[in-house]
Design a protein around this motif. Structure first.
Motif, PDB file in Angstrom:
ATOM      1  N   PRO A 142       0.794  -1.228   0.000  1.00  0.00           N
ATOM      2  CA  PRO A 142       0.000   0.000   0.000  1.00  0.00           C
ATOM      3  C   PRO A 142       0.821   1.270   0.000  1.00  0.00           C
ATOM      4  CG  PRO A 142       0.082  -0.924   2.190  1.00  0.00           C
ATOM      5  CD  PRO A 142       0.783  -1.884   1.319  1.00  0.00           C
ATOM      6  N   GLN A 190       3.749   3.452  -2.100  1.00  0.00           N
ATOM      7  CA  GLN A 190       4.492   3.598  -3.349  1.00  0.00           C
ATOM      8  C   GLN A 190       5.420   4.798  -3.220  1.00  0.00           C
ATOM      9  OE1 GLN A 190       4.343   1.595  -6.286  1.00  0.00           O
ATOM     10  NE2 GLN A 190       6.194   2.799  -6.654  1.00  0.00           N
ATOM     11  N   ALA A 232       3.293   7.628  -1.323  1.00  0.00           N
ATOM     12  CA  ALA A 232       1.845   7.723  -1.222  1.00  0.00           C
ATOM     13  C   ALA A 232       1.275   6.418  -0.705  1.00  0.00           C
ATOM     14  CB  ALA A 232       1.247   8.068  -2.578  1.00  0.00           C
ATOM     15  N   SER A 250      -2.019   3.954  -0.210  1.00  0.00           N
ATOM     16  CA  SER A 250      -3.241   3.701  -0.970  1.00  0.00           C
ATOM     17  C   SER A 250      -4.067   2.623  -0.286  1.00  0.00           C
ATOM     18  CB  SER A 250      -2.879   3.285  -2.401  1.00  0.00           C
ATOM     19  OG  SER A 250      -2.140   2.079  -2.393  1.00  0.00           O
ATOM     20  N   GLY A 251      -5.244   2.395  -0.823  1.00  0.00           N
ATOM     21  CA  GLY A 251      -6.124   1.386  -0.252  1.00  0.00           C
ATOM     22  C   GLY A 251      -7.065   1.985   0.780  1.00  0.00           C
ATOM     23  N   LYS A 267      -3.858  13.722   1.526  1.00  0.00           N
ATOM     24  CA  LYS A 267      -3.475  12.873   0.406  1.00  0.00           C
ATOM     25  C   LYS A 267      -2.726  11.634   0.865  1.00  0.00           C
ATOM     26  CE  LYS A 267      -3.164  16.629  -2.969  1.00  0.00           C
ATOM     27  NZ  LYS A 267      -2.307  17.306  -3.973  1.00  0.00           N
ATOM     28  N   ASP A 268      -2.577  11.473   2.175  1.00  0.00           N
ATOM     29  CA  ASP A 268      -1.857  10.305   2.706  1.00  0.00           C
ATOM     30  C   ASP A 268      -0.492  10.150   2.045  1.00  0.00           C
ATOM     31  OD1 ASP A 268      -4.959   8.509   2.935  1.00  0.00           O
ATOM     32  OD2 ASP A 268      -3.893   9.614   4.496  1.00  0.00           O
ATOM     33  N   THR A 269       0.203  11.253   1.934  1.00  0.00           N
ATOM     34  CA  THR A 269       1.527  11.216   1.342  1.00  0.00           C
ATOM     35  C   THR A 269       2.550  11.828   2.280  1.00  0.00           C
ATOM     36  OG1 THR A 269       1.248  13.360   0.243  1.00  0.00           O
ATOM     37  CG2 THR A 269       0.602  11.403  -1.005  1.00  0.00           C
TER      38      THR A 269
END
Length: 120
Positions: A2, A4, A22, A24-25, A74-76
């Protein structure tokens, strides 16, 4: 996976590089995001991390030369590195402690790693 990571590459000594990662999920929350690195023949070490409340921690070997930032919406997480030295050559790994749901206590995830090479 999850997480990248982006931005590794070759840079000359004294140069700068920016890494981004980043998540994800399905994400309920991310408590901590950060970067670690592992050079050949060495143990993985902390580069920098940032908590959801904005608390920062930097590894001793990079203090003053790197800045970690996070875009919660943005979960980054990004890592801006300056004044790079050949000793910074390593595979850089993104890490995050992710909760998938409210009842989930969360677990630590690792990205695949991105190679940073600093030439002298």
């Amino acid at each position: 996976v999850p997480l990248q990571a982006y931005g590794g590459g070759l840079v000359q000594a004294g140069g700068s590089l920016r890494l981004s990662c980043a998540a994800s999920g399905s994400i309920f929350s991310i408590n901590v995001m950060g970067w670690y690195r592992q050079a050949p023949g060495k143990q993985r070490e902390l580069v920098a991390l940032i908590t959801s409340s904005g608390e920062l921690h930097y590894g001793e070997s990079v203090k003053g030369r790197v800045t970690i930032s996070r875009a919660n919406a943005k979960d980054t997480v990004s890592l801006q590195m300056h004044s790079l030295e050949p000793e910074d050559t390593a595979v850089y790994y993104c890490n995050a402690h992710i909760r998938r749901a409210m009842e989930d206590s969360g677990m630590s995830y690792w990205g695949k790693g991105t190679l940073v090479t600093v030439s002298s």
